[in-house]
Design an enzyme around this catalytic site. Sequence first.
Site, PDB file in Angstrom:
ATOM      1  CB  SER A 273     -54.541   5.421 -51.354  1.00  0.00           C
ATOM      2  OG  SER A 273     -53.511   4.747 -52.056  1.00  0.00           O
TER       3      SER A 273
ATOM      4  N   GLY B 210     -61.501   0.282 -39.128  1.00  0.00           N
ATOM      5  CA  GLY B 210     -60.385  -0.544 -39.593  1.00  0.00           C
ATOM      6  C   GLY B 210     -59.316  -0.667 -38.521  1.00  0.00           C
TER       7      GLY B 210
ATOM      8  CG  ASP C 162     -69.173  -4.231 -44.178  1.00  0.00           C
ATOM      9  OD1 ASP C 162     -68.934  -3.112 -44.692  1.00  0.00           O
ATOM     10  OD2 ASP C 162     -68.990  -5.297 -44.763  1.00  0.00           O
ATOM     11  CB  VAL C 163     -67.362   1.191 -42.998  1.00  0.00           C
ATOM     12  CG1 VAL C 163     -66.539   1.166 -41.730  1.00  0.00           C
ATOM     13  CG2 VAL C 163     -66.556   0.712 -44.200  1.00  0.00           C
TER      14      VAL C 163
ATOM     15  CB  ALA D 158     -62.562   4.187 -54.089  1.00  0.00           C
ATOM     16  CE  LYS D 159     -58.196   3.920 -49.808  1.00  0.00           C
ATOM     17  NZ  LYS D 159     -58.659   3.998 -48.398  1.00  0.00           N
TER      18      LYS D 159
ATOM     19  CE1 TYR E   5     -57.388   1.007 -51.745  1.00  0.00           C
ATOM     20  CE2 TYR E   5     -55.554   1.979 -52.942  1.00  0.00           C
ATOM     21  CZ  TYR E   5     -56.145   1.609 -51.748  1.00  0.00           C
ATOM     22  OH  TYR E   5     -55.490   1.849 -50.555  1.00  0.00           O
TER      23      TYR E   5
ATOM     24  N   GLY F  62     -58.725  -2.816 -36.382  1.00  0.00           N
ATOM     25  CA  GLY F  62     -58.272  -4.154 -36.001  1.00  0.00           C
ATOM     26  C   GLY F  62     -56.961  -4.565 -36.641  1.00  0.00           C
TER      27      GLY F  62
HETATM   28  P1  NAP Z   1     -55.261  -3.671 -43.384  1.00  0.00           P
HETATM   29  O1  NAP Z   1     -54.115  -4.141 -42.554  1.00  0.00           O
HETATM   30  O2  NAP Z   1     -55.929  -4.634 -44.317  1.00  0.00           O
HETATM   31  O3  NAP Z   1     -56.353  -3.041 -42.397  1.00  0.00           O
HETATM   32  C1  NAP Z   1     -57.604  -2.630 -42.865  1.00  0.00           C
HETATM   33  C2  NAP Z   1     -58.655  -3.028 -41.846  1.00  0.00           C
HETATM   34  O4  NAP Z   1     -59.934  -2.565 -42.315  1.00  0.00           O
HETATM   35  C3  NAP Z   1     -58.767  -4.554 -41.714  1.00  0.00           C
HETATM   36  O5  NAP Z   1     -58.937  -4.940 -40.361  1.00  0.00           O
HETATM   37  C4  NAP Z   1     -60.027  -4.848 -42.509  1.00  0.00           C
HETATM   38  O6  NAP Z   1     -60.696  -6.034 -42.143  1.00  0.00           O
HETATM   39  C5  NAP Z   1     -60.856  -3.625 -42.210  1.00  0.00           C
HETATM   40  N1  NAP Z   1     -61.951  -3.498 -43.144  1.00  0.00           N
HETATM   41  C6  NAP Z   1     -61.934  -3.776 -44.478  1.00  0.00           C
HETATM   42  N2  NAP Z   1     -63.144  -3.583 -45.002  1.00  0.00           N
HETATM   43  C7  NAP Z   1     -63.945  -3.185 -43.983  1.00  0.00           C
HETATM   44  C8  NAP Z   1     -65.297  -2.846 -43.900  1.00  0.00           C
HETATM   45  N3  NAP Z   1     -66.100  -2.890 -44.976  1.00  0.00           N
HETATM   46  N4  NAP Z   1     -65.815  -2.469 -42.711  1.00  0.00           N
HETATM   47  C9  NAP Z   1     -65.020  -2.423 -41.615  1.00  0.00           C
HETATM   48  N5  NAP Z   1     -63.727  -2.759 -41.626  1.00  0.00           N
HETATM   49  C10 NAP Z   1     -63.193  -3.129 -42.801  1.00  0.00           C
HETATM   50  O7  NAP Z   1     -54.821  -2.473 -44.311  1.00  0.00           O
HETATM   51  P2  NAP Z   1     -53.918  -1.162 -44.016  1.00  0.00           P
HETATM   52  O8  NAP Z   1     -52.762  -1.243 -44.907  1.00  0.00           O
HETATM   53  O9  NAP Z   1     -53.751  -0.924 -42.574  1.00  0.00           O
HETATM   54  O10 NAP Z   1     -54.891  -0.065 -44.626  1.00  0.00           O
HETATM   55  C11 NAP Z   1     -55.513   0.942 -43.846  1.00  0.00           C
HETATM   56  C12 NAP Z   1     -55.982   2.043 -44.779  1.00  0.00           C
HETATM   57  O11 NAP Z   1     -54.835   2.626 -45.421  1.00  0.00           O
HETATM   58  C13 NAP Z   1     -56.891   1.542 -45.903  1.00  0.00           C
HETATM   59  O12 NAP Z   1     -57.902   2.473 -46.129  1.00  0.00           O
HETATM   60  C14 NAP Z   1     -55.954   1.441 -47.089  1.00  0.00           C
HETATM   61  O13 NAP Z   1     -56.655   1.560 -48.295  1.00  0.00           O
HETATM   62  C15 NAP Z   1     -55.050   2.618 -46.812  1.00  0.00           C
HETATM   63  N6  NAP Z   1     -53.747   2.545 -47.491  1.00  0.00           N
HETATM   64  C16 NAP Z   1     -52.799   1.639 -47.102  1.00  0.00           C
HETATM   65  C17 NAP Z   1     -51.570   1.629 -47.760  1.00  0.00           C
HETATM   66  C18 NAP Z   1     -50.457   0.708 -47.360  1.00  0.00           C
HETATM   67  O14 NAP Z   1     -49.357   0.813 -47.954  1.00  0.00           O
HETATM   68  N7  NAP Z   1     -50.631  -0.195 -46.409  1.00  0.00           N
HETATM   69  C19 NAP Z   1     -51.330   2.519 -48.814  1.00  0.00           C
HETATM   70  C20 NAP Z   1     -52.321   3.389 -49.197  1.00  0.00           C
HETATM   71  C21 NAP Z   1     -53.520   3.408 -48.525  1.00  0.00           C
HETATM   72  P3  NAP Z   1     -60.396  -7.362 -43.024  1.00  0.00           P
HETATM   73  O15 NAP Z   1     -58.983  -7.741 -42.710  1.00  0.00           O
HETATM   74  O16 NAP Z   1     -61.406  -8.321 -42.510  1.00  0.00           O
HETATM   75  O17 NAP Z   1     -60.581  -6.988 -44.464  1.00  0.00           O
END
Ligand code: NAP
Length: 263
Positions: free
Chosen positions: A153, A24, A74-75, A169-170, A166, A26
Amino acid sequence: MTGTLPPARSLPAWSQLRTAIVTGGGSGIGLAIARRLALEGAAVAVLDRDETAAKAAADSVVEAGGRAIGLTADVTDRDAVDDAVEQVRQRLGRPSILVTSAGLDGFDRFLDITPAGWDRILAVNLTGTFHCCQAVVPDMIEQSWGRIVTISSSSAQTGNPLMTHYSAAKAGVVGFTKALALELGPRGITVNTIPPGFVDTPMLRRSESRGFLGTGVGQHEATTPVRRVGQPEDIAAACAFLVREDAGYITGQVIAMNGGRTT
Ligand code: NAP
């Protein structure tokens, strides 16, 4: 931490020898972690299902003077994960640091969740974490050293309306992390989880724009003890600490990062 890389001689010796994989990487939290680990001196493989984003992230690290490659996988696809890890071995060396930030959220009333929707949320967040860890742990065992940080999360701690899939899963990621830490501790490998809460990323802003954050981020900032939204760099800082050589006595822990919203 921003800016260009310091001269190699000022970097800690251990990190110059380490290869890290950030899933993730990117976007959002994963991107900040990839940049931070590179800044600490690790060679970083940015793995994402978005090819353009993975490449752009790796390019930005290289432009700053670091060492990185972008990989697409894709993971949820074990063969793709195994192929990506093999590329890491060949191009950067055996990985010894893994951060699993790839994640997918979802907002659905419980009775509206389809079995396919349930499976997809678990596949990305939980089974994807399993695939990536199982693909990389043999390299860590070989080196008698490893650092795994899973990104769970705050939803696992508190639950969240419309997020039974979600949150489940978390919460699974938290249990997985604790169990793996017990199993791998004797091999020199630590496994910890960071459950972020309310971090300003594309994922959070998508939730806001779809109306799932009430009146928006501002409303939540006002009720967050530190009175601000978290930044991806906040999570990256904790992650950088957990993968250090001298963090070897920390394992199986849930290191919450949420501005005090959940204690
Ligand atoms: P984000 O900006 O959407 O980044 C997640 C990245 O993972 C995106 O590039 C996404 O690609 C990629 N991804 C999704 N599904 C994938 C797959 N099957 N295989 C490979 N890559 C995949 O989200 P983020 O907020 O940084 O989240 C990062 C982590 O923190 C996640 O696990 C999220 O659940 C967790 N989290 C975030 C928050 C928050 O407040 N932001 C809170 C709790 C937990 P696509 O854009 O193409 O989907």
